[in-house]
Structure formats: C-alpha cells, structure tokens
Motif scaffolding. Structure first.
Motif, mmCIF file in Angstrom:
data_model
loop_
_atom_site.group_PDB
_atom_site.id
_atom_site.type_symbol
_atom_site.label_atom_id
_atom_site.label_comp_id
_atom_site.label_asym_id
_atom_site.label_seq_id
_atom_site.Cartn_x
_atom_site.Cartn_y
_atom_site.Cartn_z
ATOM 1 N N MET A 106 14.138 48.482 29.038
ATOM 2 C CA MET A 106 15.090 47.454 29.401
ATOM 3 C C MET A 106 16.056 48.055 30.412
ATOM 4 S SD MET A 106 15.723 45.679 25.654
ATOM 5 C CE MET A 106 15.958 44.033 26.321
ATOM 6 N N LEU A 107 16.124 47.433 31.587
ATOM 7 C CA LEU A 107 16.879 47.992 32.702
ATOM 8 C C LEU A 107 18.057 47.095 33.035
ATOM 9 C CD1 LEU A 107 13.865 48.873 35.050
ATOM 10 C CD2 LEU A 107 14.796 50.200 33.132
ATOM 11 N N SER A 108 19.244 47.706 33.151
ATOM 12 C CA SER A 108 20.438 46.948 33.501
ATOM 13 C C SER A 108 21.229 47.699 34.564
ATOM 14 C CB SER A 108 21.330 46.734 32.278
ATOM 15 O OG SER A 108 22.565 46.146 32.660
ATOM 16 N N PRO A 109 21.705 46.991 35.602
ATOM 17 C CA PRO A 109 22.567 47.648 36.579
ATOM 18 C C PRO A 109 23.992 47.819 36.075
ATOM 19 C CG PRO A 109 22.273 45.344 37.156
ATOM 20 C CD PRO A 109 21.397 45.594 35.962
ATOM 21 N N LYS A 143 27.067 48.727 33.037
ATOM 22 C CA LYS A 143 27.400 49.896 32.226
ATOM 23 C C LYS A 143 26.610 49.915 30.937
ATOM 24 C CE LYS A 143 31.400 52.292 30.246
ATOM 25 N NZ LYS A 143 32.881 52.254 30.039
ATOM 26 N N PHE A 144 26.324 48.722 30.372
ATOM 27 C CA PHE A 144 25.578 48.640 29.122
ATOM 28 C C PHE A 144 24.466 47.609 29.244
ATOM 29 C CE2 PHE A 144 29.971 49.677 27.711
ATOM 30 C CZ PHE A 144 29.708 50.934 27.182
ATOM 31 N N MET A 145 23.395 47.843 28.516
ATOM 32 C CA MET A 145 22.399 46.794 28.302
ATOM 33 C C MET A 145 22.930 45.886 27.206
ATOM 34 S SD MET A 145 19.620 45.108 28.602
ATOM 35 C CE MET A 145 18.767 46.064 29.855
ATOM 36 N N SER A 146 22.760 44.596 27.350
ATOM 37 C CA SER A 146 23.292 43.640 26.388
ATOM 38 C C SER A 146 22.656 43.818 25.010
ATOM 39 C CB SER A 146 23.031 42.212 26.873
ATOM 40 O OG SER A 146 23.261 41.284 25.843
ATOM 41 N N PRO A 147 23.461 43.975 23.946
ATOM 42 C CA PRO A 147 22.912 44.017 22.587
ATOM 43 C C PRO A 147 22.156 42.737 22.235
ATOM 44 C CG PRO A 147 25.181 44.801 22.591
ATOM 45 C CD PRO A 147 24.923 44.220 23.953
ATOM 46 N N PHE A 148 22.580 41.619 22.809
ATOM 47 C CA PHE A 148 21.886 40.348 22.572
ATOM 48 C C PHE A 148 20.419 40.479 22.964
ATOM 49 C CE2 PHE A 148 20.345 36.139 23.351
ATOM 50 C CZ PHE A 148 21.091 35.273 22.578
ATOM 51 N N ASP A 149 20.168 40.998 24.169
ATOM 52 C CA ASP A 149 18.792 41.108 24.650
ATOM 53 C C ASP A 149 18.002 42.136 23.847
ATOM 54 O OD1 ASP A 149 19.195 39.190 26.676
ATOM 55 O OD2 ASP A 149 20.062 40.706 27.997
ATOM 56 N N CYS A 150 18.650 43.221 23.459
ATOM 57 C CA CYS A 150 17.969 44.229 22.626
ATOM 58 C C CYS A 150 17.537 43.621 21.301
ATOM 59 C CB CYS A 150 18.885 45.423 22.388
ATOM 60 S SG CYS A 150 19.264 46.399 23.862
ATOM 61 N N ASN A 151 18.447 42.886 20.658
ATOM 62 C CA ASN A 151 18.109 42.250 19.385
ATOM 63 C C ASN A 151 17.000 41.220 19.553
ATOM 64 O OD1 ASN A 151 19.994 43.712 17.946
ATOM 65 N ND2 ASN A 151 21.574 42.144 18.042
ATOM 66 N N MET A 152 17.047 40.472 20.643
ATOM 67 C CA MET A 152 16.010 39.474 20.885
ATOM 68 C C MET A 152 14.636 40.131 20.988
ATOM 69 S SD MET A 152 17.137 36.332 20.935
ATOM 70 C CE MET A 152 15.731 35.573 21.726
ATOM 71 N N ALA A 153 14.559 41.243 21.698
ATOM 72 C CA ALA A 153 13.278 41.931 21.849
ATOM 73 C C ALA A 153 12.778 42.450 20.502
ATOM 74 C CB ALA A 153 13.419 43.077 22.850
ATOM 75 N N ILE A 154 13.667 43.049 19.727
ATOM 76 C CA ILE A 154 13.272 43.592 18.419
ATOM 77 C C ILE A 154 12.827 42.473 17.482
ATOM 78 C CG2 ILE A 154 14.140 44.764 16.368
ATOM 79 C CD1 ILE A 154 15.992 46.367 18.296
ATOM 80 N N ASP A 155 13.614 41.393 17.434
ATOM 81 C CA ASP A 155 13.277 40.287 16.543
ATOM 82 C C ASP A 155 12.017 39.554 16.992
ATOM 83 O OD1 ASP A 155 15.492 40.947 15.090
ATOM 84 O OD2 ASP A 155 16.740 39.285 15.811
ATOM 85 N N GLY A 192 23.139 51.250 34.222
ATOM 86 C CA GLY A 192 23.507 51.816 35.520
ATOM 87 C C GLY A 192 22.326 51.976 36.453
ATOM 88 N N VAL A 193 21.305 51.142 36.296
ATOM 89 C CA VAL A 193 20.072 51.271 37.078
ATOM 90 C C VAL A 193 20.199 50.477 38.378
ATOM 91 C CG1 VAL A 193 17.591 50.816 37.114
ATOM 92 C CG2 VAL A 193 18.694 51.581 34.998
ATOM 93 N N GLY A 194 19.923 51.112 39.502
ATOM 94 C CA GLY A 194 19.885 50.440 40.793
ATOM 95 C C GLY A 194 18.467 50.087 41.173
#
Length: 303
Positions: free
Chosen positions: A1-4, A6-18, A29-31
């Motif tokens: 999961m890549l985010s430009p 400071k943080f990847m959203s916990p919402f999206d992380c939980n969605m993927a796991i669930d 911090g991914v460009g």
C-alpha cells in the motif's frame, strides 16, 4: 500500500485486511519516482500468479493516477499484479454517492444521469471532484462550485478535460445569493465539503423547487445539507420535496464497493487496474435491486 502522505490511512489498511488480505505492508512518503522500484521488489520476490496487490492512497487524484500508471509500467510479464487506486477513499465514496443518486432518479423519476443539471459543492476536494467526473462521464451537465476563488476550479476543469475528456463548468458560489441561483437551475446537488461545515442551508433547498435530489457525504454535524439525516436514502428533506441521501447511506455502499474491489483483485485470473470507473460499475451493481427469478408456469398435461 503506497501513499505520498506521511501516513497510510488506517481505514484503507483495515479494509484490505477485512477483505481477506493476510499481510498489509504500508509505505508512506512515496513519490511517483519511487513506485517502480517498490513494485518490482514486490513482484520479483514471489512467484508469478502470487496473490499480491498494489493499493494507491493519498489525497491527490492526479498524483494517485500518476502513481498507478508508474506501477503498471513497472510490471514485467509474467510478474504482474493488480493495482487499485482510491486516494482518500474518493473513488469509492464518489462512486457510492453517484450510484445512490442514480438509483433514486431512476426509481422515482424514471431518469438516469444523462442530461441532468448537477451542481457539486466542495468540488475542490477529492470526493467532490471524482463525483463531478463520474457524473460528466455519464452525460450530466456538471457545475463545480467555488466557495473561495474560482481559479483552482478552472485548473481542475482543465485537468478533467485533458485527462478524462469531460466538461466541468466552474461557477462562483461564495454567497447564499449565488448558491440560490445555482440551486434554482439544478436537478441534483452534491455536497462534498469539509466535515462539520453546513454548505447548503435548509432555506436555500426549500426555495429550489426543481431540485430532485440532494446528497451529502459529511457525517460530522453540522451536516453539509441542513436537515439531512445520516441514514436518509430517498426520504424528502424537511419542508420540501427534494429527496435526500445521507452520509451513512452512502457510506454503506462505499464500504461494500471498496471491499468488493479488494476481493476482485484476489479472485482475478488476470491483473486488474482499478480506478473510479470500476468503483462506479460495482457501486451500481450494489445499489440495484436483485432481479426476481421469473415464475415458472406449471406444465400442461395432455388430456
């Protein structure tokens, strides 16, 4: 999961796991220039056909689409995996809102989005802009409303034309007088402004007799549309005939749409590239009532 960001959203992380992923690896911090190496490290470390997926987050639609393009360009057959972009949840939320509005229009007025006059309040945000693009792609006449200066929306309209070949009309909406004029020539109003900010007061909605539907993604009081109930899904707003669609009604479809796209990545025989178009297609399926099987006629017996 890549985010430009400071943080990847916990919402999206939980969605993927669930949705069935056993391991979630967030990178922040991914460009755009970092995407290729990260994707190739992921695909080359596992055999082809492995159940690996790439998710693009952040809060910038243009940047997310550029990162998605970079991820797809990094694939080396047969090492290919699916990529899903949903920056700030904007693609799935916008898809859920537009599918919910379309369902109401078809069910109550016998009309789809084509040719309707749709005004988007909060269009400078990711959800508002994505909703405007989806509506315009379906043939609606879309106005994007400025709450401050109109210049940023002019730039967004140009980007929409160049990237998606759709026309968005930027209009000024800084005062109640301007908003009233916009609503007077609107069939649908979409409120996608910041949480806790009332964008459309009740008195303005009540003075817009041609307004068929108003939808609001703001789940924090005061809501974007005054008088809206979070669970409203086709009931008239107080004091008028305009039908309301509230944030939690939209959120239910959004949740199912995002989870459905995560599951689609896992089940796909070939690598997928999923963006707002796929989200809207799935959201439409979700809100459509299931077709009842035709009743079988009893077999005739010969006399």
């Amino acid at each position: 999961m890549l985010s430009p960001q400071k943080f990847m959203s916990p919402f999206d992380c939980n969605m993927a796991i669930d949705s069935g992923y056993k391991v979630v690896l967030p990178y922040d911090g991914v460009g755009v220039g970092d995407v290729g190496a990260l994707v190739q490290d992921a695909i080359f470390s596992r055999p082809p056909k492995a159940c690996t997926g790439v998710f693009i987050g952040g809060k910038d639609i243009k940047l997310a689409l550029d990162m998605m393009a970079a991820a797809r360009a990094a694939m080396v057959p047969p090492f290919e995996v699916s990529v899903f972009a949903d920056p700030g949840g904007s693609f799935t939320t916008a898809a859920a809102m537009m599918a919910s509005v379309e369902r109401l229009l078809k069910g109550r007025f016998g009309h789809n989005l084509k040719g309707l006059r749709i005004s988007v309040f909060g269009a400078s945000g990711v959800v508002g802009f994505a909703s405007a693009v989806i509506a315009a792609r379906e043939g609606a006449r879309v106005r994007i409303v400025a709450h401050d200066t109109v210049e940023p929306l002019i730039a967004l309209a140009q980007f929409a034309k160049e990237r998606f070949d759709v026309t968005l009309e930027p209009v000024a909406g800084q005062t109640e007088t301007l908003k009233a004029k916009i609503l007077a020539v609107s069939d649908v109003a979409l409120s996608a402004g910041p949480a806790g900010v009332n964008v459309l007061p009740r008195r303005l909605i009540a003075r817009a007799p041609s307004l068929l539907v108003a939808a609001d993604v703001n789940a924090v009081a005061p809501y974007g549309v005054e008088g809206m109930d979070l669970f409203m899904n086709g009931a008239p707003l107080p004091g008028c005939s305009t039908l309301g669609v509230g944030a939690l009604a939209i959120g239910d479809v959004k949740y199912k749409t995002q989870a459905g796209l995560f599951r689609r990545m896992q089940a796909a025989a070939q690598p997928l590239a999923l963006d707002f178009r796929d989200a809207f297609d799935l959201a439409r399926e979700i809100v459509s009532p299931p077709r009842r099987p035709a009743k079988k006629r009893p077999a005739r017996t010969r006399r």
